[in-house]
Write an enzyme that holds these catalytic residues in place. Structure first.
Site, PDB file in Angstrom:
ATOM      1  N   ARG A 217      46.899  66.127  60.262  1.00 23.76           N
ATOM      2  CA  ARG A 217      48.104  66.871  61.604  1.00 23.76           C
ATOM      3  C   ARG A 217      47.960  65.654  63.136  1.00 23.76           C
ATOM      4  O   ARG A 217      46.340  65.029  63.269  1.00 23.76           O
ATOM      5  CB  ARG A 217      48.093  67.774  61.515  1.00 23.76           C
ATOM      6  N   HIS A 265      54.436  59.515  58.915  1.00 26.74           N
ATOM      7  CA  HIS A 265      53.828  61.111  57.786  1.00 26.74           C
ATOM      8  C   HIS A 265      54.865  60.917  57.031  1.00 26.74           C
ATOM      9  O   HIS A 265      55.719  62.031  56.764  1.00 26.74           O
ATOM     10  CB  HIS A 265      54.508  61.760  58.741  1.00 26.74           C
TER      11      HIS A 265
HETATM   12  C1  GLV Z   1      53.079  67.201  54.420  1.00 27.43           C
HETATM   13  O1  GLV Z   1      52.459  66.739  56.026  1.00 27.43           O
HETATM   14  C2  GLV Z   1      52.724  68.339  54.169  1.00 27.43           C
HETATM   15  O2  GLV Z   1      51.791  69.285  54.530  1.00 27.43           O
HETATM   16  O3  GLV Z   1      53.016  68.780  52.963  1.00 27.43           O
END
Ligand code: GLV
Length: 302
Positions: A217, A265
């Site tokens: 993260r 992401h």
């Molecule tokens: C993405 O980052 C998830 O948590 O699936």
């Protein structure tokens, strides 16, 4: 008993027929809820602002692998996350790609390419590259297996320090783990303990010129410390799938730094069928009062 569906609308045409076929009720969107007492489960990334509207709510299910974006649950409401082989495989693929890219100096060759410079640098064997994986849960263990199969010298770091045949260090031996990590991979869940863990102290403990791969993260990583470590040569390069904030502002230095490769992401996205299958397994467990698949320990945060 019904599940309230608050996930990406594009997934609904997959979820709805699967719920219908299983004889389970799926309600699409809060506006479609006629009797809030019917809702026992909510599948979402972003939960409703007011969970107290649902007096019989028993579980909130994150449609992704992480739960750090979710608020504390009211008493009696469980938290679960999606377990889907596709999520694990996609993150594995991204990390293997990133490992190979940094191992084979791709940031440098991409920059040389922009300058039309044909110049080689020494190539190192995978077996000579020590990879350290922070976070040896389901995804970390899969990554470790794949990178080992490619010949990398892999070790892991986990809270329990056990679970696979990969050499695994615990937090108490974190320095020894970092000292042997030429290439550090972060796959940790975001918790109060791991926030900011990729910072000056961690970078200083790595071998000089180490490479960083981050698919945890954004809030794990202190971007200023990253910049300082890159500038001093303590870190050689980095590949990141997550940043804080997201999206990364247009004028951020990371976009232009040739030592860093960024993706927005996308390491994994939950496959609609796999997500629905997991959600149905959660409904079945609720019906039968058996353990919820993907149940999160709310005290630990993962
Ligand atoms: C993405 O980052 C998830 O948590 O699936």
């Amino acid at each position: 008993m019904a599940m309230l569906f608050l996930s990406t609308p594009a997934r609904l045409p997959v979820w709805k027929p699967m719920f219908d076929a299983a004889g389970e009720t799926l309600i699409a969107g809060e506006d479609a809820v006629s009797d809030p007492a019917q809702v026992t489960a909510i599948a979402c990334w972003t939960p409703p602002a007011d969970l107290s509207r649902y007096p019989n709510l028993r579980v909130v299910l994150s449609v992704g692998a992480g739960v750090d974006h979710l608020p504390p649950m009211p008493p009696g409401v469980a938290l679960a996350r999606t377990l889907a082989p596709g999520i694990e495989a996609m993150v594995r693929d991204w990390v293997v790609m990133a490992t190979l890219m940094l191992h084979r100096d791709m940031p440098q060759y991409l920059e040389q390419g922009r300058a039309r410079l044909w110049q080689s640098h020494p190539v190192q064997l995978a077996s000579a590259r020590r990879v350290g994986i922070m976070g040896m849960g389901r995804i970390g263990a899969l990554v470790a297996q794949s990178l080992s199969a490619l010949g990398f010298d892999v070790a892991g770091l986990s809270r329990s320090g056990q679970g696979t045949d990969i050499q695994t260090f615990t937090a108490a031996s974190m320095d020894a783990f970092l000292e042997r990590s030429d290439l550090l991979v972060c796959l940790l869940p975001l918790t109060a303990e791991t926030r900011g863990i990729l910072g000056a102290r961690t970078f200083a403990a790595l071998p000089r010129g180490a490479r960083l791969i981050h698919a945890g993260r954004g809030a794990h990583l202190d971007l200023q410390a990253l910049r300082t470590a890159l500038d001093s040569g303590q870190l050689g390069s980095a590949m990141l799938d997550v940043t804080e904030p997201e999206p990364l502002p247009q004028d951020h230095w990371l976009w232009d730094d040739p030592r860093v490769i960024l993706t927005p992401h996308i390491a994994a996205q939950t496959d609609a069928t796999e997500g629905a299958r997991h959600a149905l397994a959660v409904m079945r467990a609720l019906n039968r009062d058996t353990p919820l698949p993907g149940l999160v320990d709310q005290a630990k945060g993962y």
